[in-house]
Design an enzyme around this catalytic site. Structure first.
Site, PDB file in Angstrom:
ATOM      1  N   GLU A  33       6.702   4.626   6.264  1.00  0.00           N
ATOM      2  CA  GLU A  33       7.316   3.519   6.995  1.00  0.00           C
ATOM      3  C   GLU A  33       6.600   2.251   6.542  1.00  0.00           C
ATOM      4  O   GLU A  33       5.389   2.115   6.716  1.00  0.00           O
ATOM      5  CB  GLU A  33       7.155   3.701   8.507  1.00  0.00           C
TER       6      GLU A  33
ATOM      7  N   CYS B 130       6.017  -2.812  14.226  1.00  0.00           N
ATOM      8  CA  CYS B 130       6.920  -2.661  13.091  1.00  0.00           C
ATOM      9  C   CYS B 130       8.362  -2.953  13.486  1.00  0.00           C
ATOM     10  O   CYS B 130       9.215  -3.151  12.612  1.00  0.00           O
ATOM     11  CB  CYS B 130       6.816  -1.260  12.513  1.00  0.00           C
TER      12      CYS B 130
ATOM     13  N   GLY C 213       0.814  -1.212   0.000  1.00  0.00           N
ATOM     14  CA  GLY C 213       0.000   0.000   0.000  1.00  0.00           C
ATOM     15  C   GLY C 213       0.843   1.256   0.000  1.00  0.00           C
ATOM     16  O   GLY C 213       0.543   2.227  -0.698  1.00  0.00           O
ATOM     17  N   GLY C 214       1.917   1.234   0.797  1.00  0.00           N
ATOM     18  CA  GLY C 214       2.786   2.400   0.863  1.00  0.00           C
ATOM     19  C   GLY C 214       3.483   2.677  -0.451  1.00  0.00           C
ATOM     20  O   GLY C 214       3.628   3.835  -0.858  1.00  0.00           O
TER      21      GLY C 214
END
Length: 493
Positions: A238, A275, A218-219
């Site tokens: 990120e 993360c 998605g990023g």
């Protein structure tokens, strides 16, 4: 739901624009106020937001737990962290060094002759912030991206995350009301919802930068959209990290049980949905460390994950790792129950990883870790080099060991290097750095800590400018008494 602003509940009087176009227009209008606001004003806004969050703890934490299943203890701490971030940035703007105010007086004898030059950082404009699934407070509506953008003087349009949509709406209502009550302009913080609204937000000409925490897939799509605009804008994403850990033979001999317990606590924390989860752990071959970790984990028990989609992705990631010929299941289960994640320990060798790093060094977001046995420290370092970019890298060694060559490799691939402890948990401070080379992040900047504000600022130099047009921070009188560099020399107030 696409291109819509979350509607306020009847209990709030906050005016929220309808539609992305309205949010963008309101943010642009608000920027006319925030760009000239004083540090004192912005600090007051941020502190008001922090007080409002703390004051609604009894409402927000149960709502967050209902949507995320993260537990009231974890969420109470996260809410406290979120309000602390807002207060930290209030202090940052008042202290003033973040502006990098620099003055070079005229010098006709210089080669070439130097005019009067005065430089400082100024806010970019309206910023888009994407809320994260795994941190419903600290990386969402009023989280670090929002706090640092507001501190810089940038209005924020938040893309609410569907994993905790009701919490996002209520948080926006509470914080927006607090900001406006403290004197901030209408439109300084708004909320949009829906996948298409997120894409449209990145493409909107009023938006001057984007903060994102989420998946690599998605990023990357949004990153490409931001850089592919007719006017490309910064995208601070990120995205993905496996956060390698290297344990030396001496450390394992000295405290194997302690290390196993520490790893077990770290990779299962929050059902592995961090993360900074330690996803790859390198240990000496034949050490039996994987069995010690299994003992420390105990009976693997499934727990609810944030969303069904995250749980499905975790199950698929485990299946992909376990299907590799060189990987062994040590404990846990490969067939996950719907919506849940079970702690799972896998084991392989450095040779197997180096032969197929694309498969074995892929992030598996959830409560899993891969134990990698190495025959020689050089093999371990080769594996770490193959990791690519990561948020963190950890080494466990004994005080007498020379870590020069190890640290040289770790600093190449990660933004934070740990020498004790485990990477889960990110302190919010002036010295913190939360970022790393691709694919950990898309930039060299941090999303946590005081210097996160740098993402939403750009430098401007004023040459031979009249005193009346200079920002106060660059005037000779230095009315705000901030640190400045004058003719190359740092001067403190």
């Amino acid at each position: 739901m696409t291109d819509q602003i979350a509607a306020p509940t009847p209990s709030t009087t906050v005016a929220v624009p309808v539609g992305l176009g309205g949010a963008a227009s309101a943010a642009r209008e608000a920027f006319g106020v925030t760009v000239t606001s004083s540090a004192v004003e912005r600090a007051a806004w941020l502190r008001a937001g922090a007080e409002a969050l703390d004051g609604h703890l009894d409402e927000l934490v149960p709502l967050a737990d209902e949507e995320t299943h993260l537990g009231t203890a974890r969420l109470t701490g996260e809410l406290a962290r979120t309000s602390a971030q807002l207060r930290l940035f209030a202090g940052v703007v008042l202290e003033g060094s973040y502006l990098e105010a620099t003055i070079d007086h005229p010098d006709p004898a210089a080669t070439p002759p130097r005019p009067d030059l005065r430089r400082m950082l100024r806010p970019l404009g309206p910023v888009a912030v994407f809320g994260a699934s795994n941190f419903p407070f600290a990386f969402s509506v009023a989280g670090g991206d929002t706090a640092s953008a507001l501190a810089a003087g940038c209005p924020v349009i938040v893309k609410n995350h569907s994993a905790h949509a009701r919490l996002g709406r209520r948080t926006a209502e509470i914080v927006t009301a607090a900001l406006q009550a403290a004197g901030a302009p209408a439109g300084i913080l708004t909320l949009v919802e829906g996948r298409q609204a997120g894409a449209d937000l990145v493409a909107h000409p009023a938006v001057r930068a984007v903060g994102f925490t989420g998946s690599l897939h998605g990023g990357r799509a949004l990153f490409d959209l931001a850089t592919g605009r007719p006017d490309p804008i910064p995208f601070y994403g990120e995205l993905s990290a496996v956060n390698p850990v290297l344990i030396t033979p001496a450390a394992l001999a000295a405290r194997a049980g302690e290390l196993a317990a520490g790893l077990a606590g770290s990779f299962t924390l929050g059902v592995g949905q961090f993360c900074t989860n330690p996803g790859v752990v390198l240990v000496p071959a034949g050490s039996g460390f994987a069995d010690l970790v299994t003992t420390a984990v105990g009976t693997p028990t499934p727990a609810r994950m944030l969303t069904d989609g995250i749980a499905d992705a975790y199950a698929q990631g485990l299946a992909g790792l376990a299907a590799h010929d060189g990987v062994e299941l040590v404990t846990g289960r490969l067939t996950q129950l719907p919506g849940t994640g079970t702690p799972t320990v896998l084991a392989t060798t450095a040779q197997a990883v180096l032969e197929d790093p694309a498969v074995l060094l892929t992030e598996c977001f959830g409560p899993a870790t891969l134990i990698v046995e190495y025959d020689h420290p050089d093999d371990a370092l080769d594996v770490i080099r193959a990791v690519g970019g990561s948020l963190t890298a950890t080494v466990h060694a004994e005080p007498h060991e020379d870590l020069t060559s190890i640290v040289a490799v770790l600093t190449e691939i990660a933004g934070r290097i740990l020498f004790t402890g485990w990477p889960t948990g990110v302190a919010v401070s002036w010295a913190q750095h939360h970022g790393g080379p691709w694919p950990a992040t898309t930039s060299i900047h941090t999303s946590v800590g005081a210097t996160a504000i740098r993402r939403f600022l750009r430098p401007i130099t004023y040459q031979d400018a009249p005193e009346t047009v200079l920002p106060p921070e660059l005037r000779d009188t230095n009315p705000h008494r901030i640190p400045r560099r004058i003719n190359g020399q740092l001067q403190l107030p």
